[in-house]
Design a protein around this motif. Sequence first.
Motif, PDB file in Angstrom:
ATOM      1  N   ASP A 178       0.843  -1.193   0.000  1.00  0.00           N
ATOM      2  CA  ASP A 178       0.000   0.000   0.000  1.00  0.00           C
ATOM      3  C   ASP A 178       0.881   1.247   0.000  1.00  0.00           C
ATOM      4  O   ASP A 178       1.512   1.572   1.002  1.00  0.00           O
ATOM      5  CB  ASP A 178      -0.920  -0.006   1.219  1.00  0.00           C
ATOM      6  CG  ASP A 178      -1.994   1.067   1.136  1.00  0.00           C
ATOM      7  OD1 ASP A 178      -1.988   1.845   0.162  1.00  0.00           O
ATOM      8  OD2 ASP A 178      -2.847   1.109   2.036  1.00  0.00           O
ATOM      9  N   LEU A 179       0.941   1.933  -1.135  1.00  0.00           N
ATOM     10  CA  LEU A 179       1.741   3.151  -1.279  1.00  0.00           C
ATOM     11  C   LEU A 179       0.885   4.398  -1.129  1.00  0.00           C
ATOM     12  O   LEU A 179       1.405   5.507  -1.147  1.00  0.00           O
ATOM     13  CB  LEU A 179       2.420   3.171  -2.652  1.00  0.00           C
ATOM     14  CG  LEU A 179       3.292   1.975  -2.987  1.00  0.00           C
ATOM     15  CD1 LEU A 179       3.838   2.102  -4.396  1.00  0.00           C
ATOM     16  CD2 LEU A 179       4.414   1.828  -1.985  1.00  0.00           C
ATOM     17  N   HIS A 180      -0.412   4.198  -0.985  1.00  0.00           N
ATOM     18  CA  HIS A 180      -1.350   5.311  -0.885  1.00  0.00           C
ATOM     19  C   HIS A 180      -1.018   6.156   0.333  1.00  0.00           C
ATOM     20  O   HIS A 180      -0.868   5.647   1.435  1.00  0.00           O
ATOM     21  CB  HIS A 180      -2.775   4.741  -0.779  1.00  0.00           C
ATOM     22  CG  HIS A 180      -3.828   5.760  -0.835  1.00  0.00           C
ATOM     23  ND1 HIS A 180      -4.546   6.128   0.262  1.00  0.00           N
ATOM     24  CD2 HIS A 180      -4.282   6.498  -1.852  1.00  0.00           C
ATOM     25  CE1 HIS A 180      -5.408   7.050  -0.086  1.00  0.00           C
ATOM     26  NE2 HIS A 180      -5.274   7.300  -1.361  1.00  0.00           N
ATOM     27  N   GLY A 181      -0.881   7.461   0.129  1.00  0.00           N
ATOM     28  CA  GLY A 181      -0.631   8.380   1.233  1.00  0.00           C
ATOM     29  C   GLY A 181       0.839   8.648   1.505  1.00  0.00           C
ATOM     30  O   GLY A 181       1.161   9.496   2.322  1.00  0.00           O
ATOM     31  N   HIS A 182       1.754   7.941   0.832  1.00  0.00           N
ATOM     32  CA  HIS A 182       3.187   8.185   1.016  1.00  0.00           C
ATOM     33  C   HIS A 182       3.648   9.313   0.105  1.00  0.00           C
ATOM     34  O   HIS A 182       3.025   9.600  -0.913  1.00  0.00           O
ATOM     35  CB  HIS A 182       3.996   6.925   0.657  1.00  0.00           C
ATOM     36  CG  HIS A 182       3.854   5.809   1.632  1.00  0.00           C
ATOM     37  ND1 HIS A 182       4.556   5.747   2.799  1.00  0.00           N
ATOM     38  CD2 HIS A 182       3.090   4.696   1.604  1.00  0.00           C
ATOM     39  CE1 HIS A 182       4.245   4.646   3.449  1.00  0.00           C
ATOM     40  NE2 HIS A 182       3.336   3.987   2.741  1.00  0.00           N
ATOM     41  N   THR A 229      -1.823   2.300  -5.283  1.00  0.00           N
ATOM     42  CA  THR A 229      -1.264   3.639  -5.457  1.00  0.00           C
ATOM     43  C   THR A 229      -2.271   4.730  -5.141  1.00  0.00           C
ATOM     44  O   THR A 229      -1.885   5.853  -4.844  1.00  0.00           O
ATOM     45  CB  THR A 229      -0.797   3.847  -6.905  1.00  0.00           C
ATOM     46  OG1 THR A 229      -1.911   3.705  -7.772  1.00  0.00           O
ATOM     47  CG2 THR A 229       0.280   2.855  -7.269  1.00  0.00           C
ATOM     48  N   GLY A 230      -3.542   4.429  -5.241  1.00  0.00           N
ATOM     49  CA  GLY A 230      -4.582   5.449  -5.112  1.00  0.00           C
ATOM     50  C   GLY A 230      -4.905   6.005  -6.492  1.00  0.00           C
ATOM     51  O   GLY A 230      -4.064   6.005  -7.383  1.00  0.00           O
ATOM     52  N   LYS A 231      -6.124   6.452  -6.665  1.00  0.00           N
ATOM     53  CA  LYS A 231      -6.565   6.943  -7.965  1.00  0.00           C
ATOM     54  C   LYS A 231      -6.249   8.411  -8.183  1.00  0.00           C
ATOM     55  O   LYS A 231      -6.074   8.852  -9.295  1.00  0.00           O
ATOM     56  CB  LYS A 231      -8.081   6.771  -8.103  1.00  0.00           C
ATOM     57  CG  LYS A 231      -8.525   5.349  -8.153  1.00  0.00           C
ATOM     58  CD  LYS A 231     -10.028   5.282  -8.272  1.00  0.00           C
ATOM     59  CE  LYS A 231     -10.515   3.863  -8.194  1.00  0.00           C
ATOM     60  NZ  LYS A 231     -11.956   3.769  -8.271  1.00  0.00           N
ATOM     61  N   GLY A 232      -6.205   9.165  -7.103  1.00  0.00           N
ATOM     62  CA  GLY A 232      -6.087  10.599  -7.254  1.00  0.00           C
ATOM     63  C   GLY A 232      -7.456  11.189  -7.548  1.00  0.00           C
ATOM     64  O   GLY A 232      -8.485  10.535  -7.387  1.00  0.00           O
ATOM     65  N   ARG A 233      -7.469  12.423  -7.999  1.00  0.00           N
ATOM     66  CA  ARG A 233      -8.715  13.096  -8.360  1.00  0.00           C
ATOM     67  C   ARG A 233      -8.588  13.601  -9.791  1.00  0.00           C
ATOM     68  O   ARG A 233      -7.506  13.614 -10.359  1.00  0.00           O
ATOM     69  CB  ARG A 233      -8.961  14.282  -7.429  1.00  0.00           C
ATOM     70  CG  ARG A 233      -9.107  13.866  -5.994  1.00  0.00           C
ATOM     71  CD  ARG A 233      -9.530  15.011  -5.107  1.00  0.00           C
ATOM     72  NE  ARG A 233      -8.871  16.265  -5.401  1.00  0.00           N
ATOM     73  CZ  ARG A 233      -8.436  17.116  -4.485  1.00  0.00           C
ATOM     74  NH1 ARG A 233      -8.580  16.828  -3.219  1.00  0.00           N
ATOM     75  NH2 ARG A 233      -7.873  18.239  -4.832  1.00  0.00           N
ATOM     76  N   ALA A 234      -9.691  14.021 -10.348  1.00  0.00           N
ATOM     77  CA  ALA A 234      -9.662  14.515 -11.729  1.00  0.00           C
ATOM     78  C   ALA A 234      -8.768  15.743 -11.851  1.00  0.00           C
ATOM     79  O   ALA A 234      -8.047  15.901 -12.831  1.00  0.00           O
ATOM     80  CB  ALA A 234     -11.072  14.847 -12.192  1.00  0.00           C
TER      81      ALA A 234
END
Length: 175
Positions: free
Chosen positions: A91-95, A123-128
Amino acid sequence: MSRRLSAHEQALWSRVAATVRPIAGKRATPAAPPPPQPKPPRIAPKSTIPAPPRLINPGAKPAKSVAGATLDGGWDRKLRQGDVRPDRIIDLHGHTLAAAHDVLAHALDDAHANGDRVLLVITGKGRADRPSRIRGELAHWLDAGAMRSRIASLRAAHPRHGGGGAFYLILRRQP
């Protein structure tokens, strides 16, 4: 609960408010002046030093990207249908970018040492308006350095495993 309007939203609201007439007997409230536009960033002059020439080996084949690496039909079908169960989840989300790169490198070393084949990298999607930077850099990290020799392929994850915010990382078989 209220929030401030962005510069774009403020400009749109000003255009809409300009087309509205007040009700008879009521005074119109003056619109707030638009915020000052920020100055464009100063662009440094281009360097006059020429770039070093690239050495090209005509006999060498260009290395394939991990994202474009092929797998056999069975693997691709299982990945598309979500029938693969990951051996390890990273889980790399938030790093931050640097921390995510370090976590990924250590997790790949551990997975390689333990004989894991399928890793789920989140990784997370991010936002538009602000896409995930880790997601954008992942393929570059995996293509570079010692990591590339261990990786068979990189594929988008099935929605049950995170969809657009996650990837399957398939490691090569160990001899």
